[in-house]
Design a protein around this motif. Structure first.
Motif, mmCIF file in Angstrom:
data_model
loop_
_atom_site.group_PDB
_atom_site.id
_atom_site.type_symbol
_atom_site.label_atom_id
_atom_site.label_comp_id
_atom_site.label_asym_id
_atom_site.label_seq_id
_atom_site.Cartn_x
_atom_site.Cartn_y
_atom_site.Cartn_z
ATOM 1 N N GLY A 68 34.978 6.367 -31.147
ATOM 2 C CA GLY A 68 35.905 7.490 -31.206
ATOM 3 C C GLY A 68 35.648 8.491 -30.100
ATOM 4 N N ARG A 69 34.427 8.496 -29.565
ATOM 5 C CA ARG A 69 34.070 9.387 -28.464
ATOM 6 C C ARG A 69 33.258 8.612 -27.438
ATOM 7 N N LEU A 70 33.384 9.017 -26.192
ATOM 8 C CA LEU A 70 32.698 8.322 -25.108
ATOM 9 C C LEU A 70 31.428 9.078 -24.745
ATOM 10 N N ARG A 71 30.358 8.711 -25.419
ATOM 11 C CA ARG A 71 29.080 9.357 -25.148
ATOM 12 C C ARG A 71 27.954 8.493 -25.704
ATOM 13 N N GLY A 72 26.722 8.823 -25.366
ATOM 14 C CA GLY A 72 25.540 8.176 -25.931
ATOM 15 C C GLY A 72 25.504 6.675 -25.766
ATOM 16 N N GLU A 73 25.409 5.971 -26.879
ATOM 17 C CA GLU A 73 25.252 4.514 -26.873
ATOM 18 C C GLU A 73 26.435 3.810 -26.229
ATOM 19 N N VAL A 74 27.621 4.342 -26.400
ATOM 20 C CA VAL A 74 28.807 3.711 -25.804
ATOM 21 C C VAL A 74 28.717 3.751 -24.285
ATOM 22 N N ILE A 75 28.274 4.877 -23.733
ATOM 23 C CA ILE A 75 28.102 4.981 -22.277
ATOM 24 C C ILE A 75 27.091 3.938 -21.799
ATOM 25 N N ALA A 76 26.017 3.764 -22.554
ATOM 26 C CA ALA A 76 25.001 2.772 -22.185
ATOM 27 C C ALA A 76 25.582 1.363 -22.221
ATOM 28 N N GLN A 77 26.383 1.052 -23.222
ATOM 29 C CA GLN A 77 27.006 -0.270 -23.302
ATOM 30 C C GLN A 77 27.924 -0.515 -22.103
ATOM 31 N N LEU A 78 28.715 0.485 -21.763
ATOM 32 C CA LEU A 78 29.626 0.340 -20.627
ATOM 33 C C LEU A 78 28.848 0.173 -19.322
ATOM 34 N N ARG A 79 27.769 0.921 -19.195
ATOM 35 C CA ARG A 79 26.954 0.821 -17.980
ATOM 36 C C ARG A 79 26.324 -0.568 -17.862
ATOM 37 N N ASP A 80 25.869 -1.111 -18.984
ATOM 38 C CA ASP A 80 25.243 -2.436 -18.973
ATOM 39 C C ASP A 80 26.229 -3.548 -18.606
ATOM 40 N N LEU A 81 27.507 -3.332 -18.894
ATOM 41 C CA LEU A 81 28.509 -4.349 -18.554
ATOM 42 C C LEU A 81 28.702 -4.469 -17.042
ATOM 43 N N ASP A 82 28.427 -3.401 -16.313
ATOM 44 C CA ASP A 82 28.425 -3.422 -14.844
ATOM 45 C C ASP A 82 29.751 -3.958 -14.297
ATOM 46 N N VAL A 83 30.863 -3.306 -14.686
ATOM 47 C CA VAL A 83 32.183 -3.796 -14.281
ATOM 48 C C VAL A 83 32.679 -3.095 -13.032
ATOM 49 N N ASP A 84 33.723 -3.679 -12.447
ATOM 50 C CA ASP A 84 34.340 -3.079 -11.263
ATOM 51 C C ASP A 84 35.240 -1.906 -11.624
ATOM 52 N N ALA A 85 35.959 -2.025 -12.752
ATOM 53 C CA ALA A 85 36.925 -0.991 -13.107
ATOM 54 C C ALA A 85 37.209 -1.037 -14.604
ATOM 55 N N VAL A 86 37.792 0.050 -15.090
ATOM 56 C CA VAL A 86 38.235 0.136 -16.485
ATOM 57 C C VAL A 86 39.732 0.403 -16.487
ATOM 58 N N ALA A 87 40.466 -0.382 -17.256
ATOM 59 C CA ALA A 87 41.905 -0.192 -17.433
ATOM 60 C C ALA A 87 42.135 0.548 -18.736
ATOM 61 N N VAL A 88 42.885 1.649 -18.685
ATOM 62 C CA VAL A 88 43.100 2.493 -19.860
ATOM 63 C C VAL A 88 44.592 2.575 -20.172
ATOM 64 N N VAL A 89 44.938 2.290 -21.429
ATOM 65 C CA VAL A 89 46.313 2.456 -21.893
ATOM 66 C C VAL A 89 46.259 3.089 -23.282
ATOM 67 N N ALA A 90 46.520 4.383 -23.358
ATOM 68 C CA ALA A 90 46.585 5.088 -24.643
ATOM 69 C C ALA A 90 45.344 4.835 -25.494
ATOM 70 N N TYR A 91 44.179 5.008 -24.901
ATOM 71 C CA TYR A 91 42.934 4.814 -25.657
ATOM 72 C C TYR A 91 42.752 5.894 -26.714
ATOM 73 N N GLY A 92 42.942 7.163 -26.334
ATOM 74 C CA GLY A 92 42.875 8.219 -27.327
ATOM 75 C C GLY A 92 41.621 9.056 -27.310
ATOM 76 N N ALA A 93 40.830 8.984 -26.236
ATOM 77 C CA ALA A 93 39.647 9.843 -26.101
ATOM 78 C C ALA A 93 39.469 10.163 -24.621
ATOM 79 N N ILE A 94 38.884 11.317 -24.355
ATOM 80 C CA ILE A 94 38.715 11.770 -22.979
ATOM 81 C C ILE A 94 37.483 11.131 -22.359
ATOM 82 N N ALA A 95 37.645 10.626 -21.142
ATOM 83 C CA ALA A 95 36.524 10.058 -20.392
ATOM 84 C C ALA A 95 35.949 11.136 -19.480
ATOM 85 N N GLY A 96 34.731 11.551 -19.783
ATOM 86 C CA GLY A 96 34.061 12.553 -18.968
ATOM 87 C C GLY A 96 33.360 11.917 -17.771
#
Length: 332
Positions: free
Chosen positions: A63-91
């Motif tokens: 529901g929020r982009l912080r803490g463990e979720v940020i770590a999971q995204l960082r570990d995926l080591d992707v080129d880009a993120v595609a966003v369509v009406a996700y519903g939370a602010i990316a800081g």
């Protein structure tokens, strides 16, 4: 490219499917957690989660982009993120998890209608053209540089139909934008340059129940536009004897042989018609308070002519004289 897809509602599903069928690799799907739905509040997965699982994709719920979720995204080591009406602010921390950045499919021709409800606000405003944009997310509200824009008609009868059309058209634009990013040919246009060229920036605030309240002293065109922009949810409404009543399927009426009376619901030529400020509009369905939705002509058959309550005008603060006798503190 290796990407993460972030989205939640039905309008995001066409883009998910288009990217899954493309040459790009979806490493994970980010969506909001299961939410209670319906009167029984049954915990239900988002449309994006349900489709991602059908496609065999890994799902991250947040529901929020912080803490463990940020770590999971960082570990995926992707080129880009595609966003369509996700519903939370990316800081900043979230935006830094992808090498090329986060890219949003937005349902307007930016810089017009930045914000949560671009299609709804465009319909309410009576606009006949809008479109979709793909832009790189920055720390502003839909202010990042634009990769692709596509103009589209906005002549649909309601938000649901318009969003479906825009979601499918936008899915192709999102894939094309990622193709350009992968090839190194992406062409970015700063929104400030579009504004300098004469395009107006505007903000599309989230739709509330009050936005769906119909005032029948307004013109037929304005009432129909507001109905289109708030159908099917939260649903256009007015009050009968103080009880909220929803009204659906508003459209131009055939010629009516009596003077319009704003708020009067009656029948002419086996059609339910409703008086407004400059004429009559046709009404397909009505949902009385606490009852099921029904054909408006059937409702009138049992009730006869019905008059909706007038909308009370909001007081103008400038016209209200203060009656306070309190002496202001000179130190304030």
């Amino acid at each position: 490219m290796d990407i993460v897809f972030a989205g939640t509602p039905e309008a995001a599903v066409p883009a998910l499917e288009a990217l899954a069928a493309s040459e790009h690799r979806i490493r994970a799907v980010l969506t909001r957690p299961d939410a209670p739905v319906g009167r029984r509040r049954v915990l239900t997965p988002s449309p994006v989660k349900a489709r991602a699982l059908e496609l065999g994709l890994e799902v991250i719920e947040a529901g929020r982009l912080r803490g463990e979720v940020i770590a999971q995204l960082r570990d995926l080591d992707v080129d880009a993120v595609a966003v369509v009406a996700y519903g939370a602010i990316a800081g900043p921390a979230a935006l830094a998890t992808a090498r090329l950045g986060w890219f949003n499919l937005h349902f307007s021709l930016l810089p017009a209608h930045r914000g949560a409800a671009p299609v709804q606000r465009a319909l309410i405003a009576g606009e006949t053209r809008s479109g979709v944009s793909v832009f790189r997310i920055d720390e502003g509200m839909d202010t990042g540089p634009v990769l692709r824009r596509r103009e589209l008609a906005l002549d649909q009868p309601d938000v649901a139909t318009a969003l479906d059309d825009y979601a499918h058209a936008g899915a192709g634009e999102l894939v094309a934008a990622f193709d350009d990013l992968a090839a190194g040919t992406a062409d970015f246009t700063e929104q400030a340059a579009l504004i300098d060229a004469g395009e107006a920036a505007s903000h599309a605030e989230k739709i509330t129940v009050d936005d769906a309240h119909l005032d029948f002293t307004h013109t037929a065109e304005a009432i129909i536009d507001r109905s289109r922009g708030t159908s099917p949810a939260p649903g256009p409404w007015a009050e009968i004897s103080g009880k909220r009543t929803k009204i659906f399927g508003l459209g131009p009426a055939v010629e009516v042989d009596i003077q319009p009376e704003p708020g009067l619901l009656t029948t002419r030529d086996r059609t339910a018609v409703l008086g407004c400020g400059d004429g009559w509009i046709a009404v397909a369905e009505i949902q009385p308070f606490g009852k099921a939705r029904m054909a408006a002509v059937d409702f009138l058959r049992g009730h006869g002519e019905v008059r909706f309550d007038p909308v009370e005008a909001e007081p103008d603060p400038a016209d209200t004289e203060s009656t306070s006798t309190e002496v202001p503190d000179p130190r304030a």
